[in-house]
Scaffold this motif. Structure first.
Motif, short mmCIF file in Angstrom:
data_model
loop_
_atom_site.label_atom_id
_atom_site.label_comp_id
_atom_site.label_asym_id
_atom_site.label_seq_id
_atom_site.Cartn_x
_atom_site.Cartn_y
_atom_site.Cartn_z
N ASN A 1 0.83 -1.21 0.00
CA ASN A 1 0.00 0.00 0.00
C ASN A 1 0.86 1.26 0.00
O ASN A 1 1.64 1.48 0.92
N ARG A 2 0.70 2.05 -1.06
CA ARG A 2 1.45 3.31 -1.20
C ARG A 2 0.51 4.44 -1.58
O ARG A 2 -0.59 4.22 -2.09
N CYS A 3 0.96 5.65 -1.36
CA CYS A 3 0.18 6.84 -1.71
C CYS A 3 0.23 7.06 -3.22
O CYS A 3 1.32 7.09 -3.81
N ILE A 4 -0.91 7.20 -3.84
CA ILE A 4 -0.96 7.39 -5.29
C ILE A 4 -0.30 8.71 -5.69
O ILE A 4 0.41 8.80 -6.69
N GLU A 5 -0.53 9.75 -4.86
CA GLU A 5 0.03 11.06 -5.20
C GLU A 5 1.52 11.16 -4.93
O GLU A 5 2.20 12.00 -5.51
N GLU A 6 2.03 10.33 -4.03
CA GLU A 6 3.45 10.35 -3.70
C GLU A 6 3.91 8.90 -3.49
O GLU A 6 3.85 8.35 -2.40
N LEU A 7 4.37 8.27 -4.58
CA LEU A 7 4.65 6.84 -4.55
C LEU A 7 5.74 6.44 -3.58
O LEU A 7 5.82 5.29 -3.16
N SER A 8 6.58 7.39 -3.19
CA SER A 8 7.64 7.07 -2.22
C SER A 8 7.10 6.96 -0.80
O SER A 8 7.79 6.52 0.11
#
Length: 284
Positions: A135-142
């Protein structure tokens, strides 16, 4: 795995054989170390949590459920169904979490968790041997969510040899082999150990009897699923006539012959009233 398949014909791709082989702690430990490229001091495979009955779908599945010395949980399955893999892996994660929380733990204590599917097909059609999801942030993949859960799909149909280790490639080639001995020639020591484990399993008469029981359980689960499905369909059809009388409902729910339920279903399609339906099913 076909219910008609004989014990001696099983390969590593069959759920029963895969589970029998991987429930040996050392085999499971080496598999996880190879895949995750980590060192594991100790692995503990849970036998009682590896046979899972789903009361909703009336289905039975055979997983390899394990934990290591850090309490990291692993659910490993030889996957044969190509449909709804995303929802399936989400469901498996939720089952692991609820099992842990059901033991009076708080959500903060949830450990790392991996669901690992081994597929003899390409689950996403991208030519990868290994697909890893977290699970990662779509707007900030890092930006990682930090829930410490990962889902891994291995494919025997991959093409990106440069992205996996030789040992993992050897294992997936072994899985891809379609013969009862899984006797591909290999220099890989782990694959050789798995081949020996398969031979050992097939010499074990207790496991052979276990396989026969496993097939009986699966057959009975499918049968129960068909019966329940027919009963629910009959009730759904009758609801168009109004509130179903208790005597009719009890008659339907107490019937366990598929042929009679099939007749009840056809009669429900044409019934003009509950009295009409009650009279017709009384003759079955």
């Amino acid at each position: 795995m076909s219910s008609k398949k004989k014990f001696q014909e099983l390969t590593i791709r069959d759920n029963f054989m895969f589970a029998a082989v991987m429930m040996r702690d050392d085999n499971c430990k080496k598999f996880l170390e190879m895949l995750l490229e980590i060192e594991i001091e100790k692995i503990e495979v849970s036998y009682e949590k590896s046979i899972i009955f789903n009361p909703e779908s009336k289905g039975v599945r055979l997983d390899v459920y394990a934990k290591d010395e850090n309490n990291t949980r692993y659910d490993i399955e030889m996957q044969v169904a190509e449909q709804d893999l995303g929802k399936r892996v989400r469901y498996y994660h939720s089952q692991m979490d609820m099992d842990i929380l059901g033991s009076s733990h708080e959500y903060r204590e949830l450990p790392k968790a991996y669901v690992i599917f081994i597929c003899n097909f390409d689950p996403f059609g991208e030519g990868k041997y290994c697909y890893t999801f977290e699970n990662r942030c779509i707007e900030e993949l890092s930006l990682n969510l930090g829930d410490e859960s990962k889902s891994i799909f291995l494919s025997t149909k991959g093409e990106d040899v440069q992205n996996i280790s030789k040992k993992l490639k050897a294992f997936l080639d072994f899985v891809k082999t379609d013969n009862s001995e899984n006797n591909i020639e290999t220099e890989d020591e782990y694959v050789k150990e798995l081949q020996q484990s398969i031979r050992s399993v097939k010499e074990d008469r207790n496991l052979e009897r276990g396989f026969m029981t496993w097939n009986d359980v699966r057959t009975e689960a499918r049968r129960e699923g068909r019966l329940e499905g027919k009963k629910e369909s009959i009730l759904k059809l009758l609801e168009r006539l109004g509130k179903i009388p208790e005597d009719i409902k009890c008659r339907i729910m107490s019937e366990n012959k598929e042929s009679v339920l099939a007749d009840m279903l056809m009669l429900a399609l044409t019934a003009k009233s509950f009295a009409d339906y009650r009279e017709k099913i009384s003759k079955l």
